[in-house]
Scaffold this motif. Structure first.
Motif, PDB file in Angstrom:
ATOM      1  N   ALA A 149       0.833  -1.199   0.000  1.00  0.00           N
ATOM      2  CA  ALA A 149       0.000   0.000   0.000  1.00  0.00           C
ATOM      3  C   ALA A 149       0.869   1.252   0.000  1.00  0.00           C
ATOM      4  O   ALA A 149       2.026   1.227   0.406  1.00  0.00           O
ATOM      5  N   TYR A 150       0.296   2.367  -0.467  1.00  0.00           N
ATOM      6  CA  TYR A 150       0.974   3.664  -0.474  1.00  0.00           C
ATOM      7  C   TYR A 150       0.432   4.529   0.653  1.00  0.00           C
ATOM      8  O   TYR A 150      -0.752   4.464   0.988  1.00  0.00           O
ATOM      9  N   SER A 151       1.280   5.368   1.178  1.00  0.00           N
ATOM     10  CA  SER A 151       0.818   6.354   2.159  1.00  0.00           C
ATOM     11  C   SER A 151       0.098   7.472   1.408  1.00  0.00           C
ATOM     12  O   SER A 151       0.220   7.604   0.185  1.00  0.00           O
ATOM     13  N   ALA A 152      -0.636   8.305   2.135  1.00  0.00           N
ATOM     14  CA  ALA A 152      -1.324   9.436   1.506  1.00  0.00           C
ATOM     15  C   ALA A 152      -0.329  10.367   0.831  1.00  0.00           C
ATOM     16  O   ALA A 152      -0.573  10.867  -0.267  1.00  0.00           O
ATOM     17  N   ALA A 153       0.820  10.578   1.453  1.00  0.00           N
ATOM     18  CA  ALA A 153       1.847  11.460   0.866  1.00  0.00           C
ATOM     19  C   ALA A 153       2.383  10.870  -0.435  1.00  0.00           C
ATOM     20  O   ALA A 153       2.628  11.597  -1.406  1.00  0.00           O
ATOM     21  N   GLU A 154       2.545   9.549  -0.466  1.00  0.00           N
ATOM     22  CA  GLU A 154       3.028   8.900  -1.688  1.00  0.00           C
ATOM     23  C   GLU A 154       1.996   9.009  -2.815  1.00  0.00           C
ATOM     24  O   GLU A 154       2.350   9.272  -3.964  1.00  0.00           O
ATOM     25  N   VAL A 155       0.727   8.860  -2.478  1.00  0.00           N
ATOM     26  CA  VAL A 155      -0.340   9.003  -3.471  1.00  0.00           C
ATOM     27  C   VAL A 155      -0.356  10.426  -4.008  1.00  0.00           C
ATOM     28  O   VAL A 155      -0.457  10.656  -5.221  1.00  0.00           O
TER      29      VAL A 155
END
Length: 100
Positions: A84-90
């Protein structure tokens, strides 16, 4: 008072009307907007805007064929398997790929 001169330009009617609606909401006359644009050309010694191709648009599901939708869903599934990606990565991915 500074001397003035007339400027005549032919532009698309819809473009003119849409732009003037926005200028009106901002409380700026078309003449003032043109004056601002020309002032910025002089100050920046060039066009005061970044000329580039628009960012590619995110995929619209409704415009995909069954095969294209399956391919997009498969890409999503494969990316989920990687973690999964973090919100910052998204946010960073959306900014990089779509300019949003």
């Amino acid at each position: 008072m500074a001397s003035t001169t007339a400027l005549y330009a032919r532009i698309d009617t819809n473009l003119k009307e849409n732009a003037e609606q926005i200028l009106q909401q901002l409380g700026i006359t078309p003449a003032s907007a043109i004056q601002m644009f020309y002032s910025q050309i002089v100050l920046t010694r060039g066009l005061p805007l970044e000329l580039k191709l628009p960012a590619k648009k995110p995929t619209a599901v409704g415009g995909l064929s069954r095969e294209e939708l399956d391919a997009e869903l498969t890409k999503g599934w494969e990316s989920l398997k990687q973690g999964a990606y973090s919100a910052a990565e998204v946010d960073a991915i959306l900014a990089r790929e779509f300019g949003i």
